[in-house]
Write a protein that holds these residues in place. Structure first.
Motif, PDB file in Angstrom:
ATOM      1  N   CYS A 195       2.657   3.122  -9.036  1.00 57.54           N
ATOM      2  CA  CYS A 195       2.120   2.382  -7.897  1.00 57.54           C
ATOM      3  C   CYS A 195       1.017   3.207  -7.241  1.00 57.54           C
ATOM      4  N   ASP A 196       0.433   2.673  -6.188  1.00 57.51           N
ATOM      5  CA  ASP A 196      -0.487   3.441  -5.352  1.00 57.51           C
ATOM      6  C   ASP A 196       0.322   4.114  -4.249  1.00 57.51           C
ATOM      7  N   VAL A 197      -0.007   5.365  -3.959  1.00 53.77           N
ATOM      8  CA  VAL A 197       0.746   6.118  -2.953  1.00 53.77           C
ATOM      9  C   VAL A 197      -0.210   6.791  -1.971  1.00 53.77           C
ATOM     10  N   GLU A 198       0.124   6.703  -0.693  1.00 56.57           N
ATOM     11  CA  GLU A 198      -0.559   7.480   0.335  1.00 56.57           C
ATOM     12  C   GLU A 198       0.506   8.199   1.148  1.00 56.57           C
ATOM     13  N   VAL A 199       0.369   9.514   1.238  1.00 53.16           N
ATOM     14  CA  VAL A 199       1.293  10.314   2.036  1.00 53.16           C
ATOM     15  C   VAL A 199       0.625  10.587   3.382  1.00 53.16           C
ATOM     16  N   VAL A 200       1.190  10.023   4.457  1.00 52.75           N
ATOM     17  CA  VAL A 200       0.584  10.098   5.791  1.00 52.75           C
ATOM     18  C   VAL A 200       1.388  11.071   6.649  1.00 52.75           C
TER      19      VAL A 200
ATOM     20  N   TRP B 117       9.528  -4.691   4.636  1.00 49.56           N
ATOM     21  CA  TRP B 117       9.250  -6.103   4.964  1.00 49.56           C
ATOM     22  C   TRP B 117       8.407  -6.785   3.885  1.00 49.56           C
ATOM     23  N   PHE B 118       7.519  -6.009   3.231  1.00 49.10           N
ATOM     24  CA  PHE B 118       6.590  -6.615   2.268  1.00 49.10           C
ATOM     25  C   PHE B 118       6.904  -6.196   0.834  1.00 49.10           C
ATOM     26  N   VAL B 119       8.196  -5.963   0.577  1.00 46.73           N
ATOM     27  CA  VAL B 119       8.575  -5.506  -0.757  1.00 46.73           C
ATOM     28  C   VAL B 119       8.247  -6.550  -1.823  1.00 46.73           C
ATOM     29  N   GLU B 120       8.289  -7.854  -1.464  1.00 45.07           N
ATOM     30  CA  GLU B 120       7.949  -8.902  -2.440  1.00 45.07           C
ATOM     31  C   GLU B 120       6.476  -8.849  -2.836  1.00 45.07           C
ATOM     32  N   GLU B 121       5.652  -8.205  -2.008  1.00 45.38           N
ATOM     33  CA  GLU B 121       4.235  -8.032  -2.332  1.00 45.38           C
ATOM     34  C   GLU B 121       3.971  -6.676  -2.985  1.00 45.38           C
ATOM     35  N   GLY B 122       5.038  -5.956  -3.318  1.00 44.85           N
ATOM     36  CA  GLY B 122       4.882  -4.654  -3.960  1.00 44.85           C
ATOM     37  C   GLY B 122       4.548  -3.540  -2.994  1.00 44.85           C
ATOM     38  N   LYS B 123       4.934  -3.702  -1.708  1.00 48.17           N
ATOM     39  CA  LYS B 123       4.612  -2.694  -0.692  1.00 48.17           C
ATOM     40  C   LYS B 123       5.892  -2.250   0.025  1.00 48.17           C
TER      41      LYS B 123
ATOM     42  N   ALA C 178       2.838  -2.086  -6.414  1.00 43.59           N
ATOM     43  CA  ALA C 178       3.940  -1.851  -7.338  1.00 43.59           C
ATOM     44  C   ALA C 178       4.510  -3.180  -7.810  1.00 43.59           C
ATOM     45  N   ASP C 179       5.162  -3.152  -8.949  1.00 40.87           N
ATOM     46  CA  ASP C 179       5.907  -4.331  -9.385  1.00 40.87           C
ATOM     47  C   ASP C 179       7.074  -4.523  -8.420  1.00 40.87           C
ATOM     48  N   ALA C 180       7.227  -5.718  -7.886  1.00 39.31           N
ATOM     49  CA  ALA C 180       8.205  -5.968  -6.824  1.00 39.31           C
ATOM     50  C   ALA C 180       9.629  -5.626  -7.256  1.00 39.31           C
ATOM     51  N   ASN C 181      10.026  -6.025  -8.463  1.00 34.04           N
ATOM     52  CA  ASN C 181      11.397  -5.758  -8.918  1.00 34.04           C
ATOM     53  C   ASN C 181      11.630  -4.269  -9.130  1.00 34.04           C
ATOM     54  N   SER C 182      10.626  -3.585  -9.705  1.00 36.16           N
ATOM     55  CA  SER C 182      10.756  -2.142  -9.914  1.00 36.16           C
ATOM     56  C   SER C 182      10.832  -1.418  -8.583  1.00 36.16           C
ATOM     57  N   LEU C 183      10.060  -1.894  -7.597  1.00 37.77           N
ATOM     58  CA  LEU C 183      10.073  -1.265  -6.276  1.00 37.77           C
ATOM     59  C   LEU C 183      11.438  -1.419  -5.610  1.00 37.77           C
TER      60      LEU C 183
ATOM     61  N   SER D 142      -2.695  -5.522 -14.368  1.00 34.77           N
ATOM     62  CA  SER D 142      -3.518  -5.629 -13.162  1.00 34.77           C
ATOM     63  C   SER D 142      -4.840  -6.363 -13.393  1.00 34.77           C
ATOM     64  N   LEU D 143      -5.102  -6.816 -14.615  1.00 40.65           N
ATOM     65  CA  LEU D 143      -6.392  -7.434 -14.940  1.00 40.65           C
ATOM     66  C   LEU D 143      -6.680  -8.654 -14.071  1.00 40.65           C
ATOM     67  N   GLU D 144      -7.916  -8.700 -13.579  1.00 40.80           N
ATOM     68  CA  GLU D 144      -8.403  -9.875 -12.855  1.00 40.80           C
ATOM     69  C   GLU D 144      -9.423 -10.646 -13.687  1.00 40.80           C
ATOM     70  N   GLN D 145     -10.100  -9.951 -14.616  1.00 39.24           N
ATOM     71  CA  GLN D 145     -11.074 -10.582 -15.504  1.00 39.24           C
ATOM     72  C   GLN D 145     -10.815 -10.124 -16.933  1.00 39.24           C
ATOM     73  N   LEU D 146     -10.695 -11.085 -17.833  1.00 46.81           N
ATOM     74  CA  LEU D 146     -10.450 -10.771 -19.243  1.00 46.81           C
ATOM     75  C   LEU D 146     -11.368 -11.608 -20.121  1.00 46.81           C
ATOM     76  N   GLN D 147     -12.124 -10.943 -20.976  1.00 50.82           N
ATOM     77  CA  GLN D 147     -12.939 -11.638 -21.966  1.00 50.82           C
ATOM     78  C   GLN D 147     -12.533 -11.170 -23.358  1.00 50.82           C
ATOM     79  N   VAL D 148     -12.175 -12.133 -24.198  1.00 53.68           N
ATOM     80  CA  VAL D 148     -11.844 -11.859 -25.597  1.00 53.68           C
ATOM     81  C   VAL D 148     -12.668 -12.823 -26.444  1.00 53.68           C
ATOM     82  N   SER D 149     -13.742 -12.324 -27.038  1.00 53.14           N
ATOM     83  CA  SER D 149     -14.660 -13.173 -27.807  1.00 53.14           C
ATOM     84  C   SER D 149     -14.862 -12.602 -29.208  1.00 53.14           C
TER      85      SER D 149
END
Length: 420
Positions: free
Chosen positions: A5-10, A72-78, A95-100, A156-163
């Motif tokens: 996942c992405d992590v920030e230690v504050v 509170w936002f675990v379903e969003e991976g947070k 993060a993947d919600a179930n893994s989190l 995590s792909l938002e754009q995929l081209q397979v040609s």
């Protein structure tokens, strides 16, 4: 237990020094495992965070050291884990919600001092560089040798081209990419689209140019694509028709249908109220549906279709005297603007009303009418028009329906007066 996942230690003490956190997470692998403490010679359970800058990892003791979980936002991976010592908040995201959820459950057990044999512990070792790479959002594959056979597409792909990969069908692994906004499968050999493409809830652009498609299914038209799809390119395929439900894709802005075998456009094409760019050049269109008049386009290309030369005297008569009761009932529902649905009126009437045609008098007709074609300048529906033929014309024939003989006779009188 490991979590990517992405992590920030504050550090919670930063504000007291007049400082702020940078507010941006880094890609990381977060693990829960045992490590031998050199001073006490005991195995202690730690949370270890490995990033690209620190692949060996930073360790934080867990037993009796978690002050609070923010989930509170675990379903969003947070989620956020607040530690007592040091005074830091470990902010987890992307993060993947179930893994989190599983990870947080293991952290709770470790904090309570549960028996380590009941915990899904991992070995606390440095991670590989590829494990902490930034999420990949765009992937382009342009040859068969580059196509992944043993590995999955990055989730995590938002754009995929397979040609140019000679795909004969859509790879089902692509349909698990829930963040996908653009899918480009142009220049392949795909014959059929799976209905599950409609499960891609973020898909706004679908490009299928130069394939072997023979149909566009009703299921796709009735899927979540109704709410998301803005660009559709199905040009250079083998389509002969589109289903009536195609006009349920009401978010479409750009539609490309060139170089198919289409003999007609969907009857209710005018329902595509957001459509601004339409190209259907080099098909087999002889006439446009009457609903075509409702479009409001910026660019229109219908070049290379065998449009007929409209003659008001050439008509098809489908009238019966007297009109059948079902036709009379359907017309009455429409004329009186009575709300309708399967729960209010018989289903056959609902089906009839879905294909109602408008007469020039303002009334509608269903299955009994007189039909002809009239010429329409395409600039009435589009700001820019590609020439319809080599003669430089921008006129095309549009279907016109008449609910009765008197309406058709009035139309002919007006046409003769204009010298048509």
């Amino acid at each position: 237990m490991k979590l990517q996942c992405d992590v920030e230690v504050v550090n919670r003490l930063l504000p007291s020094y007049g400082m702020k956190s940078r507010g941006k997470g880094a890609r990381a692998v977060v693990s829960i495992g045992k490590h031998l403490d050199k001073s006490s010679h005991r195995s202690i359970i730690y949370m270890m965070i490995c990033t690209a800058k620190d692949r060996t990892g930073a360790k934080y003791k867990l037993k009796d050291n978690i002050e609070k979980f923010f989930s509170w936002f675990v379903e969003e991976g947070k989620a956020t884990v607040r530690l007592k010592e040091p005074a830091v908040d470990i902010c987890l995201s992307k993060a993947d919600a179930n893994s989190l959820k599983s990870f947080l459950a293991a952290a709770r057990l470790a904090d309570r001092g549960s028996d380590s044999s009941s915990l899904p512990l991992s070995t606390l070792t440095p991670v590989r560089a590829r494990d902490v790479e930034q999420l990949k959002k765009k992937l382009t594959i342009m040859s068969k040798k580059d196509y992944p056979l043993t590995s999955n597409f990055p989730y995590s792909l938002e754009q995929l081209q397979v040609s140019y990969c000679k795909l004969s069908r859509v790879d089902m692994r692509m349909l698990s990419l829930k963040a996908l906004c653009k899918l480009d499968l142009s220049n392949n050999h795909i014959k059929k689209l799976p209905a599950t493409i409609g499960d891609l809830g973020c898909l706004s652009e679908l490009v299928l140019h130069n394939n072997h498609l023979e149909a566009f299914s009703q299921a796709l038209c009735l899927s979540t694509l109704q709410r998301t799809l803005r660009v559709l390119d199905i040009s250079q395929n083998r389509l002969q028709s589109l289903p009536a439900q195609f006009c349920q894709l009401r978010e479409l802005v750009n539609l490309k249908l060139d170089d198919n075998k289409l003999v007609c456009l969907p009857f209710h094409v005018g329902r595509l109220s957001k459509l601004r760019f339409l190209s259907a050049a080099h098909n087999q269109l002889t006439v446009l549906p009457c609903d075509f008049r409702k479009l409001s386009l910026e660019n229109l290309d219908l070049f290379g279709n065998p449009f007929i030369h409209p003659n008001p005297l050439d008509h098809a008569m489908q009238l019966k005297f007297p009109l059948p009761l079902q036709e009379i009932a359907s017309r009455a529902v429409a004329d009186l603007r009575i709300p309708y649905g399967p729960h209010l009126i018989p289903a056959p009437l609902c089906q009839d009303l879905e294909v109602a045609k408008a007469c020039q008098c303002g009334r509608i007709c269903i299955n009994f009418y007189i039909k002809t074609a009239v010429s329409m300048n395409l600039h009435q529906v589009s700001h820019t028009v590609v020439l319809v033929d080599d003669m430089g014309g921008t006129d095309a024939p549009v279907q016109q329906h008449f609910c009765s003989l008197s309406c058709y006779s009035e139309f002919l009188d007006n046409a003769l007066q204009r010298g048509v």
